[in-house]
Design an enzyme around this catalytic site. Structure first.
Site, PDB file in Angstrom:
ATOM      1  N   LYS A  35     -30.654  61.733 -69.022  1.00  0.00           N
ATOM      2  CA  LYS A  35     -31.053  61.117 -67.764  1.00  0.00           C
ATOM      3  C   LYS A  35     -32.074  61.991 -67.032  1.00  0.00           C
ATOM      4  CE  LYS A  35     -27.837  59.211 -65.127  1.00  0.00           C
ATOM      5  NZ  LYS A  35     -27.861  57.901 -64.473  1.00  0.00           N
ATOM      6  N   ARG A 105     -24.997  62.627 -60.191  1.00  0.00           N
ATOM      7  CA  ARG A 105     -24.592  61.972 -61.446  1.00  0.00           C
ATOM      8  C   ARG A 105     -24.640  62.936 -62.624  1.00  0.00           C
ATOM      9  NH1 ARG A 105     -26.134  56.112 -60.818  1.00  0.00           N
ATOM     10  NH2 ARG A 105     -27.422  56.074 -58.954  1.00  0.00           N
ATOM     11  N   GLY A 114     -20.072  55.805 -68.802  1.00  0.00           N
ATOM     12  CA  GLY A 114     -18.849  55.710 -68.012  1.00  0.00           C
ATOM     13  C   GLY A 114     -17.858  56.833 -68.236  1.00  0.00           C
ATOM     14  N   MET A 116     -18.222  60.173 -67.651  1.00  0.00           N
ATOM     15  CA  MET A 116     -18.174  61.266 -66.677  1.00  0.00           C
ATOM     16  C   MET A 116     -18.429  60.721 -65.284  1.00  0.00           C
ATOM     17  SD  MET A 116     -19.830  64.332 -68.789  1.00  0.00           S
ATOM     18  CE  MET A 116     -21.241  63.348 -69.162  1.00  0.00           C
ATOM     19  N   ARG A 360     -33.624  54.884 -70.773  1.00  0.00           N
ATOM     20  CA  ARG A 360     -33.184  55.573 -71.989  1.00  0.00           C
ATOM     21  C   ARG A 360     -33.335  54.596 -73.145  1.00  0.00           C
ATOM     22  NH1 ARG A 360     -26.884  55.650 -70.132  1.00  0.00           N
ATOM     23  NH2 ARG A 360     -26.677  53.427 -69.886  1.00  0.00           N
ATOM     24  N   HIS A 484     -18.465  47.968 -68.760  1.00  0.00           N
ATOM     25  CA  HIS A 484     -17.971  49.024 -69.637  1.00  0.00           C
ATOM     26  C   HIS A 484     -17.575  48.463 -70.999  1.00  0.00           C
ATOM     27  CE1 HIS A 484     -14.729  51.582 -71.286  1.00  0.00           C
ATOM     28  NE2 HIS A 484     -15.555  52.552 -70.934  1.00  0.00           N
ATOM     29  N   SER A 793     -20.074  63.407-113.078  1.00  0.00           N
ATOM     30  CA  SER A 793     -19.916  62.583-111.888  1.00  0.00           C
ATOM     31  C   SER A 793     -18.850  63.258-111.034  1.00  0.00           C
ATOM     32  CB  SER A 793     -19.481  61.171-112.290  1.00  0.00           C
ATOM     33  OG  SER A 793     -19.281  60.405-111.128  1.00  0.00           O
ATOM     34  N   CYS A 860     -18.982  59.953-107.347  1.00  0.00           N
ATOM     35  CA  CYS A 860     -18.327  58.649-107.307  1.00  0.00           C
ATOM     36  C   CYS A 860     -17.082  58.639-106.418  1.00  0.00           C
ATOM     37  CB  CYS A 860     -17.984  58.168-108.710  1.00  0.00           C
ATOM     38  SG  CYS A 860     -16.785  59.226-109.539  1.00  0.00           S
ATOM     39  N   TYR A 880     -27.755  60.500-108.263  1.00  0.00           N
ATOM     40  CA  TYR A 880     -27.335  59.237-107.640  1.00  0.00           C
ATOM     41  C   TYR A 880     -26.031  59.422-106.881  1.00  0.00           C
ATOM     42  CZ  TYR A 880     -23.859  58.697-111.352  1.00  0.00           C
ATOM     43  OH  TYR A 880     -22.790  58.893-112.180  1.00  0.00           O
TER      44      TYR A 880
END
Ligand code: PEP
Ligand code: MG
Length: 905
Positions: A35, A105, A114, A116, A360, A484, A793, A860, A880
């Site tokens: 902010k 703020r 919401g 803080m 933002r 919220h 693998s 995997c 991979y």
């Protein structure tokens, strides 16, 4: 330039902004918070930002390092910044003749909506309120004063919100007043007297009159709120480190509640739920910012376009304040162009003048994220690479999941019309089915037991986040698209319906009612967050479409990634899904799953119960054709893509019945004696199955099992090759190897079987033999093992268990405590543990490559679908990753991002 420049090399704690200049800018998020950095940037861009200053995150860090004491020099810097603010605004802090009021703020590096604390209208006391009354009207002044007392008492002094609500309700009832707007200045004065008495009674001291005392109280409250329970939970859920700290922004107040020419609102430069380029947002005439966010009043849409989509009868800002609207649109366009991303903007209109309070990068759904990234590339605002890096791979999950059939689709399919219980705002898309729950703790508990729950609340507060996270979807009776519930649900990817104001929720009775119908806790409902509908019963959901923008984005990802992406699949359905999602082969086909099917398990059991090799071979001969046809089908679906097929892995007792009842049933069905069955199950009992007679150990003791499986694989490959269209690529994988000798013996068996089949059929197919690396010893022996392995693998599920000594099934009992105490930052079964398992992966990859430079390396375990682990695999030089079919697109994007980050270094 204020403080920063003058102090030279000394630490600066406070950064000013406003009046067309600023000490900071958008690049300083770490120090000023999101902010603060963006307020500075907007001020520098010449946008109308009320002046103020930011106390940096470094102060927060110092505050917690020193047992909550402020660093030397801070007070002087704050005083100087406040004096500068007074000069710039031409007002005096605590001066009744021309009062400066401020907002205080929080603002961390990452947005924590919401979580803080915030205090508005700070600087009011009896004398200042009187002065304000002369300047701006007495009703406004005393309404502001009571709001301030209420907020400050709650946030800074720690008094319950309910206490004040109760005083107000009581007063209204006694005076016969209904709405807050019915109260005049004298009414508010009377309420203020009662509020202050409540503070005196609770705390044994009066409400602070000195504005400077108020200011320091609020600054401390914001810093303290960094360590509130809800902020801590939010950080955990969003991987925000504790040592970032928050900044505090002190800013001159502007008032959206000065009458009918004032307003406040929130806007997004594009639609955050679907990404469409329309000016999206909500506002309230004659209100303060918190009224919109808290969802106490339901706001009206900003643009006509948006009002039309919503079918809203409320007057949009575009019609109510055309000049302001035009200016706001221009500012929004400028900001989006400047930041090259969709912006979430807070603004206030004070007596016809527009002020920007925040900008933002806006949170958005996955669908919106994809559309916005692709559109912005088309608009030439960003490059393809930037577009790819914009997306959070995990968020794609939302798009890979089911939705509700449209009414047309439903009609075509002959379904009954949906039984819509209530309609609210479409706050976060996606569909979910689950049982109604009214309490967040209960939602959390039931979800832990595997229930799908829908959390239904009047409105949500930050205390609900645990329950919201646990729920499949969220419904609220109150609040708008920026309440919220809406913001948090979108961030979490939960479908959400907000502001369903017809819902009458009775938490005590565990029910809600709508127009005479009542639904109880536990009743099943279906939520469609895309349209805002809540429907009775369970609706069958359908699979999403992955073409269009999504397909385009994936094609960009495929151009830049180095890692290949395969899927773990063994059924034709999963294999088909995997190919549709872009898998480049199968990285793990677990053949044991094919043994569990109803018509096969009798043969499997008779193989296990045989006393000698002959008996086992007879039973295996029955399984051979079934396995062969499984593999044929898979090879056909794969159309020449490789398939890593793992030979039998689990211990044999998993195939036998255990309870007396099961034993009796199996005995009856198979004709095998029940006692014999019980004795064999007992013999095969493993005291620690994970570390027992399984994997290659079975292959060594009962080679005929692996021989049959190898034969099935090669016969299938030959049969499909003979069809003339496809060239199957089998990769035979031996599990649970710990030493080179084990693999050498079994590889010889596989090669011999292959040769036999090729000789019998006269057809040869290319194939390879390799192994899983899923034991620490195998990782360390990798240099030796690689002599016999064409590929490794990494089976990181077992490797995690065996390296960390944690059983996956039992980890739930202590992993949360471990993460709270900082022993594990992340669940090691989700993200590769880099000092333990990850290190072994690196060691094995290096040693394997040293012996056999061309060795193929893959992973995997479940980690193959986790973006952070995919990045690790990229850096470790694997070829991979293989993951569950539904995570293939996530892995493709994560692999692309890893490559882009790598090349940016
Ligand atoms: C592994 O251990 O990582 C693996 C993929 O095998 P499974 O999960 O079947 O044990
Ligand atoms: Mg394993």
């Amino acid at each position: 330039m204020a403080e920063a420049a003058r102090k030279g090399a000394e630490q600066t704690w406070v950064y000013a902004f406003g009046g067309g200049t600023a000490d900071g800018d958008a690049s300083m998020k770490n120090l000023l918070g999101g902010k603060g950095a963006n307020l500075a940037e907007m001020a520098k861009l010449g946008l109308p930002v009320p002046p103020g200053f930011t106390i940096s995150t470094a102060v927060c860090v110092a505050y917690y390092q020193t047992g909550r004491a402020y660093p030397a020099g801070l007070e002087a810097e704050v005083n100087a910044a406040l004096a500068a603010l007074e000069r710039q605004s031409g007002k005096g802090f605590g001066d009744p003749a021309n009062p400066l009021l401020v907002s205080v703020r929080s603002g961390a590096r990452a947005s924590m909506p919401g979580m803080m604390d915030t205090v508005l209208n700070l600087g009011l006391n009896e004398a200042v309120a009187e002065g304000l009354a002369r300047l701006a009207g007495d009703r406004f002044a005393y309404d502001s004063y009571r709001r301030f007392i209420q907020m400050y008492s709650n946030v800074v002094l720690g008094l319950g919100h309910d206490e004040f609500e109760h005083i107000l309700d009581d007063y209204k009832e006694r005076e016969g007043l209904d709405l807050d707007t019915d109260l005049n200045a004298d009414n508010w004065k009377a309420v203020i007297v009662r509020y202050k008495a409540a503070v005196q009674k609770e705390l044994g001291r009066p409400f602070p009159e000195d504005p400077r005392e108020q200011l320091w109280g609020a600054i401390s409250a914001v810093f303290n709120s960094w360590m509130s329970d809800r902020a801590i939970i939010y950080r955990k859920l969003n991987d925000i480190p504790e040592d970032w700290g928050t900044a505090v922004n002190v800013q001159a107040m502007v008032f959206g509640n000065l009458g009918e020419t004032s307003a406040t609102g929130v806007a997004f430069t594009r639609d955050p739920s679907n990404g469409q380029a329309i000016f999206y947002g909500e506002y309230l005439i004659n209100a303060q910012g918190e009224d919109v966010v808290a969802g106490i009043r339901t706001p009206a849409p900003i643009s006509r376009e948006r009002a039309a989509t919503l079918g809203s009868g409320d007057k949009p800002l575009e019609d109510a304040m055309p000049e302001v609207y035009k200016q706001l649109r221009d500012v929004a366009a400028k900001l989006e162009h400047h930041y090259k991303d969709m912006q979430d903007i807070e603004f206030t209109v004070e007596a016809g003048r527009l002020y920007m309070l925040q900008t933002r990068n806006g949170k958005r759904t996955a669908a919106a994220a994809v559309k916005i990234a692709v559109d912005m590339v088309r608009e030439k605002l960003i490059s393809e690479k930037e577009g790819l890096l914009r997306l959070d791979p995990s968020q794609l999950d939302q798009l890979l999941h089911p939705r509700i059939p449209s009414d047309d689709e439903n009609k075509k399919a002959g379904g009954k019309p949906y039984d819509v219980i209530v309609k609210g705002l479409p706050a976060s898309p996606g569909a979910a089915v689950g049982k109604v729950v009214f309490d967040s703790d209960e939602a959390f508990l039931l979800a832990g037991k595997g229930e799908d729950v829908i959390l239904v609340r009047v409105e949500t507060s930050p205390d609900d986040i645990k329950g919201m996270h646990a729920a499949r979807a969220i419904v609220t009776a109150r609040g708008g698209m920026t309440s919220h519930a809406a913001v948090v649900a979108r961030g979490m990817g939960r479908p959400c319906v907000c502001g369903a104001s017809d819902l009458k929720i009775d938490v005590a009775r565990g029910e809600f009612s709508v127009r005479g119908r009542t639904f109880k806790k536990g009743d099943t409902v279906t939520i469609d967050g895309g349209t805002g509908r809540v429907m009775a019963g369970a609706i069958a959901l359908i699979k999403p479409d992955l073409s269009g923008d999504f397909g385009e984005l994936m094609s960009w990802a495929d151009k830049v990634r180095r890692l290949k992406v395969r899927a773990n699949a063994e059924t034709p359905l999963d294999t088909r899904t995997a190919v549709e999602f872009g898998a480049e082969g199968i990285g793990l086909c677990r053949t044991e799953h094919m043994f569990f099917e109803e018509e096969r398990i009798p043969a499997v059991r008779s193989m296990i119960l045989s006393n000698d090799e002959k008996g086992r071979r007879e039973a295996l001969a029955k399984l051979l054709p079934m396995q062969r046809s499984d593999f044929e089908e898979i090879f056909r679906i794969l159309e020449g893509r490789p398939a890593t097929i793992r030979l039998l892995d689990p211990p044999l007792h998993e195939f036998l019945p255990h309870t007396d009842e099961d034993i009796a049933n199996v005995a009856k069905a198979s004709g095998i004696n029940a006692d014999e069955l019980r004795r064999r199950a007992h013999d095969l009992h493993e005291s620690n199955p994970m570390l027992g007679h399984r994997g290659c150990r079975l292959g060594i003791t009962y080679p005929e099992i692996y021989e049959m499986q190898a034969r099935a694989i090669f016969e299938a490959a030959v049969n499909v090759a003979k069809e003339g269209k496809l060239k199957p690529v089998p990769e035979v994988m031996i599990p649970l190897v710990a030493t080179q000798r084990e693999l050498a013996i079994l590889k010889a068996l596989v090669d011999e079987t292959a040769n036999t089949v090729f000789k019998e059929t006269g057809v040869t197919v290319d194939y390879t033999v390799g192994t899983m690396i899923e034991l620490p010893r195998a990782a360390l022996q990798a240099g030796e093992i690689a002599h016999s392995a064409a590929f490794f693998s990494f089976g990181t599920n077992d490797l995690t268990q065996t390296t960390l000594g944690i059983s996956r099934d039992d980890a739930g009992r202590f992993l949360q405590a471990y993460s709270e105490k900082g022993i594990y930052e992340k669940d090691p079964f989700v993200t590769l543990d880099q000092e333990g398992v990850g290190e072994l992966v690196k060691i094995a990859a290096e040693r394997g490559k040293r012996t056999r430079p061309g060795i193929k390396l893959g992973i995997c375990g479940e980690h193959g679908g986790d973006p952070a682990s995919v990045e690790f695999c990229h850096r470790a030089g694997l070829d991979y990753v293989s993951c569950s079919p539904y995570r293939v697109p996530i892995a493709r994007l994560a692999a692309a991002q890893a490559a882009l980050k790598d090349s940016a270094k």
